[in-house]
Design a protein around this motif. Structure first.
Motif, PDB file in Angstrom:
ATOM      1  N   GLY A 227      -8.782 -48.735  15.333  1.00 33.72           N
ATOM      2  CA  GLY A 227      -9.963 -49.469  15.932  1.00 33.72           C
ATOM      3  C   GLY A 227     -10.067 -49.726  17.400  1.00 33.72           C
ATOM      4  O   GLY A 227     -10.326 -50.803  17.976  1.00 33.72           O
ATOM      5  N   ASN A 228      -9.416 -49.026  18.188  1.00 32.73           N
ATOM      6  CA  ASN A 228      -9.307 -49.295  19.768  1.00 32.73           C
ATOM      7  C   ASN A 228     -10.500 -48.529  20.345  1.00 32.73           C
ATOM      8  O   ASN A 228     -11.094 -47.465  20.085  1.00 32.73           O
ATOM      9  CB  ASN A 228      -8.055 -48.492  20.065  1.00 32.73           C
ATOM     10  CG  ASN A 228      -7.805 -48.921  21.395  1.00 32.73           C
ATOM     11  OD1 ASN A 228      -8.657 -49.434  22.492  1.00 32.73           O
ATOM     12  ND2 ASN A 228      -6.498 -48.854  21.902  1.00 32.73           N
ATOM     13  N   SER A 229     -11.304 -49.346  21.169  1.00 34.70           N
ATOM     14  CA  SER A 229     -12.036 -49.004  22.171  1.00 34.70           C
ATOM     15  C   SER A 229     -12.142 -50.012  23.341  1.00 34.70           C
ATOM     16  O   SER A 229     -10.848 -50.328  23.324  1.00 34.70           O
ATOM     17  CB  SER A 229     -13.546 -49.059  21.621  1.00 34.70           C
ATOM     18  OG  SER A 229     -14.424 -48.616  22.657  1.00 34.70           O
ATOM     19  N   GLY A 230     -13.404 -50.222  23.961  1.00 30.87           N
ATOM     20  CA  GLY A 230     -12.874 -51.351  25.167  1.00 30.87           C
ATOM     21  C   GLY A 230     -14.355 -51.224  25.870  1.00 30.87           C
ATOM     22  O   GLY A 230     -15.164 -50.311  25.980  1.00 30.87           O
ATOM     23  N   LEU A 231     -14.749 -52.426  26.387  1.00 31.03           N
ATOM     24  CA  LEU A 231     -15.986 -52.586  27.098  1.00 31.03           C
ATOM     25  C   LEU A 231     -15.447 -53.143  28.542  1.00 31.03           C
ATOM     26  O   LEU A 231     -14.405 -54.063  28.692  1.00 31.03           O
ATOM     27  CB  LEU A 231     -16.642 -53.855  26.366  1.00 31.03           C
ATOM     28  CG  LEU A 231     -17.769 -54.684  27.042  1.00 31.03           C
ATOM     29  CD1 LEU A 231     -18.793 -53.506  27.543  1.00 31.03           C
ATOM     30  CD2 LEU A 231     -18.165 -55.742  26.389  1.00 31.03           C
ATOM     31  N   TYR A 236     -12.965 -53.501  34.606  1.00 30.58           N
ATOM     32  CA  TYR A 236     -12.187 -54.550  33.867  1.00 30.58           C
ATOM     33  C   TYR A 236     -12.526 -54.459  32.485  1.00 30.58           C
ATOM     34  O   TYR A 236     -13.525 -54.444  31.861  1.00 30.58           O
ATOM     35  CB  TYR A 236     -12.242 -55.934  34.302  1.00 30.58           C
ATOM     36  CG  TYR A 236     -12.064 -56.006  35.663  1.00 30.58           C
ATOM     37  CD1 TYR A 236     -10.913 -55.780  36.321  1.00 30.58           C
ATOM     38  CD2 TYR A 236     -12.965 -56.527  36.867  1.00 30.58           C
ATOM     39  CE1 TYR A 236     -10.440 -56.028  37.582  1.00 30.58           C
ATOM     40  CE2 TYR A 236     -12.704 -56.763  38.027  1.00 30.58           C
ATOM     41  CZ  TYR A 236     -11.438 -56.370  38.514  1.00 30.58           C
ATOM     42  OH  TYR A 236     -11.356 -56.569  40.050  1.00 30.58           O
ATOM     43  N   GLU A 237     -11.209 -54.391  31.549  1.00 33.59           N
ATOM     44  CA  GLU A 237     -11.420 -54.071  29.955  1.00 33.59           C
ATOM     45  C   GLU A 237     -11.341 -55.301  29.389  1.00 33.59           C
ATOM     46  O   GLU A 237     -10.293 -56.135  29.229  1.00 33.59           O
ATOM     47  CB  GLU A 237     -10.477 -53.078  29.559  1.00 33.59           C
ATOM     48  CG  GLU A 237     -10.782 -52.735  27.973  1.00 33.59           C
ATOM     49  CD  GLU A 237      -9.564 -51.948  27.465  1.00 33.59           C
ATOM     50  OE1 GLU A 237      -8.833 -51.608  27.948  1.00 33.59           O
ATOM     51  OE2 GLU A 237      -9.869 -51.443  26.265  1.00 33.59           O
ATOM     52  N   ALA A 238     -12.620 -55.742  28.547  1.00 35.64           N
ATOM     53  CA  ALA A 238     -12.370 -56.775  27.242  1.00 35.64           C
ATOM     54  C   ALA A 238     -12.199 -55.709  26.319  1.00 35.64           C
ATOM     55  O   ALA A 238     -12.700 -54.738  25.867  1.00 35.64           O
ATOM     56  CB  ALA A 238     -13.722 -57.377  27.212  1.00 35.64           C
ATOM     57  N   GLN A 239     -11.026 -55.841  25.468  1.00 33.88           N
ATOM     58  CA  GLN A 239     -10.487 -55.040  24.674  1.00 33.88           C
ATOM     59  C   GLN A 239     -11.071 -55.043  23.087  1.00 33.88           C
ATOM     60  O   GLN A 239     -11.578 -56.310  22.853  1.00 33.88           O
ATOM     61  CB  GLN A 239      -8.936 -55.490  24.260  1.00 33.88           C
ATOM     62  CG  GLN A 239      -8.333 -54.631  23.312  1.00 33.88           C
ATOM     63  CD  GLN A 239      -8.010 -53.070  23.622  1.00 33.88           C
ATOM     64  OE1 GLN A 239      -9.226 -52.446  23.775  1.00 33.88           O
ATOM     65  NE2 GLN A 239      -6.943 -52.645  23.332  1.00 33.88           N
ATOM     66  N   ILE A 240     -11.294 -54.016  22.775  1.00 28.61           N
ATOM     67  CA  ILE A 240     -11.661 -53.721  21.486  1.00 28.61           C
ATOM     68  C   ILE A 240     -10.719 -53.188  20.567  1.00 28.61           C
ATOM     69  O   ILE A 240     -10.301 -52.059  21.028  1.00 28.61           O
ATOM     70  CB  ILE A 240     -13.017 -52.903  21.122  1.00 28.61           C
ATOM     71  CG1 ILE A 240     -14.210 -53.735  21.942  1.00 28.61           C
ATOM     72  CG2 ILE A 240     -13.281 -52.489  19.882  1.00 28.61           C
ATOM     73  CD1 ILE A 240     -15.602 -52.791  21.888  1.00 28.61           C
ATOM     74  N   LEU A 241     -10.255 -53.829  19.375  1.00 31.05           N
ATOM     75  CA  LEU A 241      -9.285 -53.394  18.645  1.00 31.05           C
ATOM     76  C   LEU A 241      -9.214 -53.833  17.325  1.00 31.05           C
ATOM     77  O   LEU A 241      -9.785 -54.966  17.058  1.00 31.05           O
ATOM     78  CB  LEU A 241      -7.762 -53.803  19.320  1.00 31.05           C
ATOM     79  CG  LEU A 241      -6.536 -53.161  18.718  1.00 31.05           C
ATOM     80  CD1 LEU A 241      -6.289 -51.566  19.284  1.00 31.05           C
ATOM     81  CD2 LEU A 241      -5.361 -53.842  18.934  1.00 31.05           C
ATOM     82  N   LEU A 335     -18.043 -47.899  27.960  1.00 23.51           N
ATOM     83  CA  LEU A 335     -17.402 -48.128  26.497  1.00 23.51           C
ATOM     84  C   LEU A 335     -16.301 -46.826  26.422  1.00 23.51           C
ATOM     85  O   LEU A 335     -16.706 -45.600  26.769  1.00 23.51           O
ATOM     86  CB  LEU A 335     -18.367 -48.004  25.442  1.00 23.51           C
ATOM     87  CG  LEU A 335     -19.257 -49.154  25.477  1.00 23.51           C
ATOM     88  CD1 LEU A 335     -20.609 -48.608  24.336  1.00 23.51           C
ATOM     89  CD2 LEU A 335     -18.711 -50.357  25.077  1.00 23.51           C
ATOM     90  N   GLN A 336     -15.125 -47.303  25.752  1.00 22.08           N
ATOM     91  CA  GLN A 336     -14.046 -46.437  25.939  1.00 22.08           C
ATOM     92  C   GLN A 336     -14.163 -45.661  24.660  1.00 22.08           C
ATOM     93  O   GLN A 336     -14.149 -46.095  23.509  1.00 22.08           O
ATOM     94  CB  GLN A 336     -12.737 -47.189  26.076  1.00 22.08           C
ATOM     95  CG  GLN A 336     -11.525 -46.648  25.883  1.00 22.08           C
ATOM     96  CD  GLN A 336     -10.267 -47.523  25.820  1.00 22.08           C
ATOM     97  OE1 GLN A 336     -10.278 -48.394  25.186  1.00 22.08           O
ATOM     98  NE2 GLN A 336      -9.539 -47.164  27.154  1.00 22.08           N
ATOM     99  N   ASP A 337     -13.718 -44.314  24.765  1.00 16.95           N
ATOM    100  CA  ASP A 337     -13.305 -43.498  23.714  1.00 16.95           C
ATOM    101  C   ASP A 337     -11.842 -43.648  23.363  1.00 16.95           C
ATOM    102  O   ASP A 337     -11.298 -42.880  24.317  1.00 16.95           O
ATOM    103  CB  ASP A 337     -13.979 -42.139  23.762  1.00 16.95           C
ATOM    104  CG  ASP A 337     -13.272 -41.016  22.786  1.00 16.95           C
ATOM    105  OD1 ASP A 337     -12.763 -41.287  21.827  1.00 16.95           O
ATOM    106  OD2 ASP A 337     -13.819 -39.760  22.820  1.00 16.95           O
ATOM    107  N   HIS A 338     -11.278 -43.963  22.451  1.00 18.05           N
ATOM    108  CA  HIS A 338      -9.962 -44.087  22.158  1.00 18.05           C
ATOM    109  C   HIS A 338      -9.583 -43.561  20.830  1.00 18.05           C
ATOM    110  O   HIS A 338      -8.366 -43.944  20.264  1.00 18.05           O
ATOM    111  CB  HIS A 338      -9.369 -45.608  22.317  1.00 18.05           C
ATOM    112  CG  HIS A 338      -8.019 -45.734  22.597  1.00 18.05           C
ATOM    113  ND1 HIS A 338      -7.032 -45.451  21.965  1.00 18.05           N
ATOM    114  CD2 HIS A 338      -7.437 -46.308  23.783  1.00 18.05           C
ATOM    115  CE1 HIS A 338      -5.735 -45.709  22.647  1.00 18.05           C
ATOM    116  NE2 HIS A 338      -5.984 -46.177  23.882  1.00 18.05           N
ATOM    117  N   SER A 339     -10.304 -42.217  20.640  1.00 18.11           N
ATOM    118  CA  SER A 339     -10.013 -41.735  19.390  1.00 18.11           C
ATOM    119  C   SER A 339     -10.457 -42.071  18.232  1.00 18.11           C
ATOM    120  O   SER A 339     -10.114 -41.798  17.001  1.00 18.11           O
ATOM    121  CB  SER A 339      -8.628 -41.094  19.405  1.00 18.11           C
ATOM    122  OG  SER A 339      -8.350 -40.591  20.441  1.00 18.11           O
TER     123      SER A 339
HETATM  124 MG    MG Z   1      -9.069 -50.305  24.718  1.00 15.12          MG
END
Ligand code: MG
Length: 352
Positions: A227-231, A236-241, A335-339
């Protein structure tokens, strides 16, 4: 669910229907039906506690049923959710038929469709447990864009966004007003490429930002692989996980990645919608010199997890890359694509 893959190519708007998602498995969330409904938050009380025992004077009890792998769970008991309450007990449980069973010394618990029941102990004193499943939700769920806000995604199209390298969007627009990461890693051989991070076409500095998101159940994955992404604001990243039931470390949901951990772990279980409400202030420069660092306040599911936090360095996985000076220019929000196939909806931003 029918999925529409939308591709913007040389000004042409191509839309075609596929039966189900491209490349990354037939279902968004890959888990047995029992898993979907039993995992999550439980609230209730101890009962029949010995006189003046800890449970007698602190009757409230909360539990988290955390999916680890197919049919394998982690159960965690505390006095309250969302607070840094001590963990009374934490242990592994198994799916047996359509219920989850935990048996370990004084702890003997069943999780079924009607709730979480059994016995447990604190300080050697055994008491009964009876908890109900709850969805803690968020007070800002469905928040409408305020006057003057720019709607970045309302479910109709992804026109405000492009890939980080300028390519047209290849993430998936679902019929129910949701967009989903179509991971680059799941489309390795695609030509032209599919997937990758996305960014707004507009550029921003100081903003108030609202977004809703959720992550799938991914049995067998763990840590940063789940469930990894990021904003990102100005990089600067506010983590999504998927941080449900985790410790709330500096690389988990609500963290400023590898800089500041969230004050509490307010992560919701997989499949439940969550909110990020963020106030971001860009770094201030005077005659080309940095005068003030960027600052950020982050509310995760309505709970302040970063309070006017100073952003002291760049977001970077590698320590050496964190020394890069902060930007002195408006930048896209990204927004990050972390697979992982994270879904997003209701995104708006207001410039401050
Ligand atoms: Mg991330």
């Amino acid at each position: 669910m029918t999925i529409r893959i939308v591709t913007l190519f040389a000004g042409l708007f191509l839309s075609h229907s596929l039966a189900v998602g491209a490349g990354s498995g037939p279902e968004w969330t890959d888990v047995a039906e029992a898993d979907k409904t039993l995992m999550g938050d439980y609230v209730g009380e101890w009962s029949n506690a010995p006189d003046k025992s800890y449970q007698d004077i602190n009757p409230r009890l909360c539990a988290q049923v955390i999916n680890v792998d197919k049919g394998k769970y982690h159960l965690k008991f505390t006095q309250d959710h969302n607070l840094r309450a001590e963990v009374y007990y934490s242990g592994e449980a198994r799916l047996k038929g359509d219920e989850i069973v935990l048996k370990d010394g004084d702890w003997n618990v069943r999780v079924t469709q009607s709730g979480l029941t059994g016995k447990g102990s604190v300080g050697g004193k055994v008491a009964n447990i009876s908890l109900k499943r709850v969805q803690l939700g968020s007070p800002t769920m469905g928040a409408k864009p305020p006057k003057g806000a720019i709607v970045l995604f309302d479910g109709k199209d992804i026109d405000e966004w492009e890939h980080d390298d300028g390519r047209a969007i290849t993430w998936t627009l679902l019929d129910d007003g949701v967009m989903e990461i179509n991971p680059k890693a799941a489309n390795k051989d695609a030509n032209p490429p599919i997937g990758g991070g996305i960014q707004t076409k507009r550029k921003f500095k100081d903003v108030r930002y609202h977004m809703e998101f959720r992550y799938p159940v991914e049995p067998g994955k763990s840590g940063q692989g789940r469930g990894n992404s990021g904003l990102f604001f100005q990089g600067y990243e506010a983590q999504i996980l998927n941080s449900y039931g985790l410790d709330g470390l500096w690389n988990e949901l609500g963290a400023l990645y590898k800089m500041s951990p969230p004050k509490v772990n307010a992560a919701r279980p997989p499949m439940e919608w969550q909110t990020y409400d963020i106030n971001y202030t860009a770094p201030k420069y005077e005659k080309g010199k940095l005068k003030e660092n960027a600052r950020i306040t982050v509310r995760l599911n309505g709970i302040v997890v970063q309070k006017n936090e100073e952003i002291r360095h760049q977001t970077a996985h590698r320590q050496a890359d964190r020394a890069i000076p902060p930007p002195d220019k408006a930048m896209p929000i990204s927004l990050q694509d972390h697979s992982n196939r994270i879904q997003f909806r209701n995104i708006w931003v207001k410039e401050l």
